[in-house]
Design a protein around this motif. Structure first.
Motif: not given
Length: 242
Positions: A152-181
């Motif tokens: 949302d371009f507010d200056g804080r990362y709110d979405l994180r993507e994790g990839y496995d050893e092959r570089g394939v996506i395995k999980r995504v975490e989102r912070d919908r209420n922008h509390d840092g969690q």
């Protein structure tokens, strides 16, 4: 008596005109020869920007600059580090900074390891002076391991993507209420989304699970349990900028 077709003083007048033209030409030539190139603006040279030391280490390193749009101001900076290995002098690029929109602020930064392999990249997609995404790569394989985004371009990362050893996506975490969690987790198997977990009351515990592909290998926790490898407040940082 004068010959037919001539007038008294005509020769004298013509000679005068020729002499005048020659004098004017000589004067112009002299002016051209005496014209000098303008002296370089020393103050302008002193204001030529270098790489931002806050974005990568530049101390004791060699810097090269490039002017892609030819406006006499650099917009690409490459930082090189010199070393010696087995008696051989080496030089490897450790950092690259780019100002894509030519506003004086860096919009892209890449850092490299001592072998010249990219370790991380940062992007300012909306050119506001704050980075909107950071890509991290494995030191050994060079494959993508993690991506952080400021969706949302507010200056804080709110979405994180994790990839496995092959570089394939395995999980995504989102912070919908922008509390840092994170409060929403997407789980993937072989790059395919299989389940979404929700923390509806934002207490960092899963309240419900939505099956997407019906794959039991997702390994999702039961409601009330904490998802695997949750992001804590210590991991949640500002997107940063120049």
């Amino acid at each position: 008596m004068h010959r037919a077709g001539t007038r008294p003083g005509a020769a004298t007048g013509a000679a005068a005109l020729i002499a005048l033209a020659l004098a004017v030409a000589a004067g112009c030539g002299k002016n051209k020869q005496e014209a000098k190139e303008p002296e370089p603006d020393k103050a302008a040279e002193a204001e030529v920007p270098g790489p931002d030391p806050g974005l990568c280490d530049v101390v004791g390193k060699r810097v090269t600059m490039f002017d892609l749009n030819r406006d006499r101001m650099p917009d690409v900076w490459k930082v090189y580090e010199r070393s010696e290995e087995a008696g051989t002098r080496l030089e490897v690029m450790r950092c690259k900074q780019v100002d894509f929109d030519h506003d004086g602020r860096k919009d892209y930064v890449a850092e490299y390891d001592d072998q010249g392999r990219v370790r991380s990249e940062r992007f300012d997609f909306d050119f506001d002076g704050r980075f909107d995404a950071q890509y991290s790569f494995d030191d050994q394989s060079g494959r993508l391991t993690r991506v952080e985004r400021d969706s949302d371009f507010d200056g804080r990362y709110d979405l994180r993507e994790g990839y496995d050893e092959r570089g394939v996506i395995k999980r995504v975490e989102r912070d919908r209420n922008h509390d840092g969690q994170p409060d929403l987790w997407e789980q993937y198997v072989k790059g395919e989304l299989v389940a979404i977990l929700y923390d509806d009351d934002f207490d960092s515990r899963v309240d419900r699970r939505e099956e997407v592909a019906g794959d039991d290998d997702a390994g999702a926790p039961l409601p009330g349990e904490t998802p695997e490898e949750p992001t804590t407040s210590e991991d949640s940082g500002d997107a940063g900028g120049d």
